[in-house]
Design a protein around this motif. Structure first.
Motif, PDB file in Angstrom:
ATOM      1  N   GLU A   1       0.826  -1.205   0.000  1.00 58.25           N
ATOM      2  CA  GLU A   1       0.000   0.000   0.000  1.00 58.25           C
ATOM      3  C   GLU A   1       0.861   1.256   0.000  1.00 58.25           C
ATOM      4  O   GLU A   1       0.586   2.207  -0.746  1.00 58.25           O
ATOM      5  CB  GLU A   1      -0.924  -0.003   1.216  1.00 58.25           C
ATOM      6  CG  GLU A   1      -1.880   1.189   1.233  1.00 58.25           C
ATOM      7  CD  GLU A   1      -2.884   1.112   2.365  1.00 58.25           C
ATOM      8  OE1 GLU A   1      -3.845   1.893   2.355  1.00 58.25           O
ATOM      9  OE2 GLU A   1      -2.695   0.268   3.271  1.00 58.25           O
TER      10      GLU A   1
ATOM     11  N   VAL B   1       0.860   4.072  -2.968  1.00 58.20           N
ATOM     12  CA  VAL B   1       0.528   5.477  -2.702  1.00 58.20           C
ATOM     13  C   VAL B   1       1.680   6.387  -3.122  1.00 58.20           C
ATOM     14  O   VAL B   1       1.466   7.468  -3.698  1.00 58.20           O
ATOM     15  CB  VAL B   1       0.179   5.679  -1.217  1.00 58.20           C
ATOM     16  CG1 VAL B   1       0.073   7.166  -0.882  1.00 58.20           C
ATOM     17  CG2 VAL B   1      -1.117   4.965  -0.867  1.00 58.20           C
TER      18      VAL B   1
ATOM     19  N   ALA C   1       1.489   6.820  -6.791  1.00 49.25           N
ATOM     20  CA  ALA C   1       0.394   7.717  -7.155  1.00 49.25           C
ATOM     21  C   ALA C   1       0.774   9.171  -6.897  1.00 49.25           C
ATOM     22  O   ALA C   1       0.370  10.082  -7.637  1.00 49.25           O
ATOM     23  CB  ALA C   1      -0.867   7.347  -6.381  1.00 49.25           C
ATOM     24  N   LYS C   2       1.564   9.407  -5.853  1.00 49.68           N
ATOM     25  CA  LYS C   2       1.965  10.769  -5.515  1.00 49.68           C
ATOM     26  C   LYS C   2       2.941  11.353  -6.540  1.00 49.68           C
ATOM     27  O   LYS C   2       3.172  12.566  -6.529  1.00 49.68           O
ATOM     28  CB  LYS C   2       2.582  10.799  -4.115  1.00 49.68           C
ATOM     29  CG  LYS C   2       1.544  10.677  -3.006  1.00 49.68           C
ATOM     30  CD  LYS C   2       2.168  10.839  -1.624  1.00 49.68           C
ATOM     31  CE  LYS C   2       1.103  10.823  -0.541  1.00 49.68           C
ATOM     32  NZ  LYS C   2       1.668  10.991   0.813  1.00 49.68           N
TER      33      LYS C   2
ATOM     34  N   ASN D   1      -5.406  10.819  -7.924  1.00 45.21           N
ATOM     35  CA  ASN D   1      -6.523  10.435  -7.065  1.00 45.21           C
ATOM     36  C   ASN D   1      -7.128   9.100  -7.484  1.00 45.21           C
ATOM     37  O   ASN D   1      -7.537   8.301  -6.633  1.00 45.21           O
ATOM     38  CB  ASN D   1      -7.596  11.529  -7.075  1.00 45.21           C
ATOM     39  CG  ASN D   1      -7.130  12.796  -6.378  1.00 45.21           C
ATOM     40  OD1 ASN D   1      -6.359  12.744  -5.432  1.00 45.21           O
ATOM     41  ND2 ASN D   1      -7.590  13.944  -6.844  1.00 45.21           N
TER      42      ASN D   1
ATOM     43  N   LYS E   1      -4.767   6.321  -6.311  1.00 43.15           N
ATOM     44  CA  LYS E   1      -4.887   6.132  -4.860  1.00 43.15           C
ATOM     45  C   LYS E   1      -6.136   5.319  -4.521  1.00 43.15           C
ATOM     46  O   LYS E   1      -6.113   4.449  -3.643  1.00 43.15           O
ATOM     47  CB  LYS E   1      -4.947   7.485  -4.154  1.00 43.15           C
ATOM     48  CG  LYS E   1      -3.629   8.221  -4.083  1.00 43.15           C
ATOM     49  CD  LYS E   1      -3.812   9.541  -3.343  1.00 43.15           C
ATOM     50  CE  LYS E   1      -2.535  10.350  -3.306  1.00 43.15           C
ATOM     51  NZ  LYS E   1      -2.718  11.645  -2.616  1.00 43.15           N
TER      52      LYS E   1
ATOM     53  N   GLN F   1      -6.267   1.680  -2.620  1.00 42.02           N
ATOM     54  CA  GLN F   1      -7.096   1.438  -1.444  1.00 42.02           C
ATOM     55  C   GLN F   1      -8.022   0.247  -1.648  1.00 42.02           C
ATOM     56  O   GLN F   1      -8.241  -0.549  -0.729  1.00 42.02           O
ATOM     57  CB  GLN F   1      -7.911   2.690  -1.117  1.00 42.02           C
ATOM     58  CG  GLN F   1      -7.078   3.848  -0.596  1.00 42.02           C
ATOM     59  CD  GLN F   1      -7.879   5.125  -0.444  1.00 42.02           C
ATOM     60  OE1 GLN F   1      -9.027   5.216  -0.876  1.00 42.02           O
ATOM     61  NE2 GLN F   1      -7.267   6.138   0.160  1.00 42.02           N
TER      62      GLN F   1
END
Length: 251
Positions: free
Chosen positions: A136, A140, A143-144, A205, A208, A212
């Motif tokens: 995870e 993330v 994605a950032k 977004n 992310k 999740q």
């Protein structure tokens, strides 16, 4: 295939181009090579500086998820775990060894392997939770990368605007050259703001959200595997796991 992503992108592009035409402008006026190089090239360069290579490569590999997201069917996963529990109840944990090679999901395969090896429930949970957390965090972070692109692009648009104005100020004595500088100044700003808000930030977004969803799937698999190791009844396991599936009819 996630058609909504394509629809959203097309809708955004047509809205901007259509607005330009309705305002009496031409679409050709939005095409400016120098502005594109300044904004996109500068934005990519800034992100390259701040991002480790491994994270950057993961972000590139995740980009197709915008159109082809990883399949995650919680109902099928619950049915799979319930089937595992039935086999374990009838044949013992070693009975699951026969399906170990056919399990293609790497995370699920690892959990099943720990189960077959007869690991203690809490040890199985601890081992799988560590892997879940690592996956995870890495997802993330990737994605950032797009979030960073969305942060730098408007600033580079301002840089492009300033460079265009510098060109304008340097050619005040030559009116024929003023148009190019002014166009670069305004179009660079549009490129920066539009690419950030219509492309980079939405991608960040969306990715992310997918990460999740994957984590929720893995949490459910961990819970199911631990319950099997504890010898829980298959019907109880199925009932517990259905709590991970959101009721779309309720908020």
């Amino acid at each position: 295939m996630d058609a909504l992503t394509l629809i959203g992108l097309l809708f955004a592009v047509f809205a901007i181009l259509g607005g330009q035409v309705l305002e009496g402008g031409s679409i050709e006026s939005l095409a400016n090579g120098p502005a594109f190089v300044i904004v996109i090239g500068g934005t990519l360069g800034a992100v390259f500086v701040q991002t480790p290579l491994s994270t950057l490569m993961l972000a590139i590999r995740m980009m197709p998820w915008m159109i082809f997201p990883p399949q995650s069917n919680p109902i099928s996963a619950i049915e799979k775990i319930t089937q595992w529990s039935l086999i374990a109840r009838k044949q013992g944990l070693l009975g699951l060894e026969n399906i170990l090679d056919s399990e293609r999901n790497i995370f699920d395969n690892k959990g099943l392997s720990l189960l077959v090896d007869g690991g203690e429930p809490e040890r199985i949970r601890e081992t799988l939770m560590i892997e879940l957390d690592v996956r995870e965090r890495e997802g993330v972070k990737a994605a950032k990368v797009f979030e960073a692109l969305g942060g730098y692009a408007p600033t580079l648009g301002i840089v492009g605007a300033v460079l265009g104005l510098i060109q304008v100020m340097g050619n005040l004595s030559e009116p024929a050259l003023l148009g190019t500088g002014i166009a670069t100044a305004f179009v660079a700003t549009i490129y920066g703001v539009a690419s950030a808000n219509l492309l980079f930030l939405p991608i960040a977004n969306k990715l992310k959200s997918i990460v999740q969803t994957q984590s929720l799937h893995r949490e459910m698999m961990i819970e199911g595997i631990v319950l099997i190791s504890e010898g829980e009844n298959p019907k109880v396991i199925e009932s517990r796991l259905r709590g991970f599936v959101p009721d779309k009819g309720k908020v």
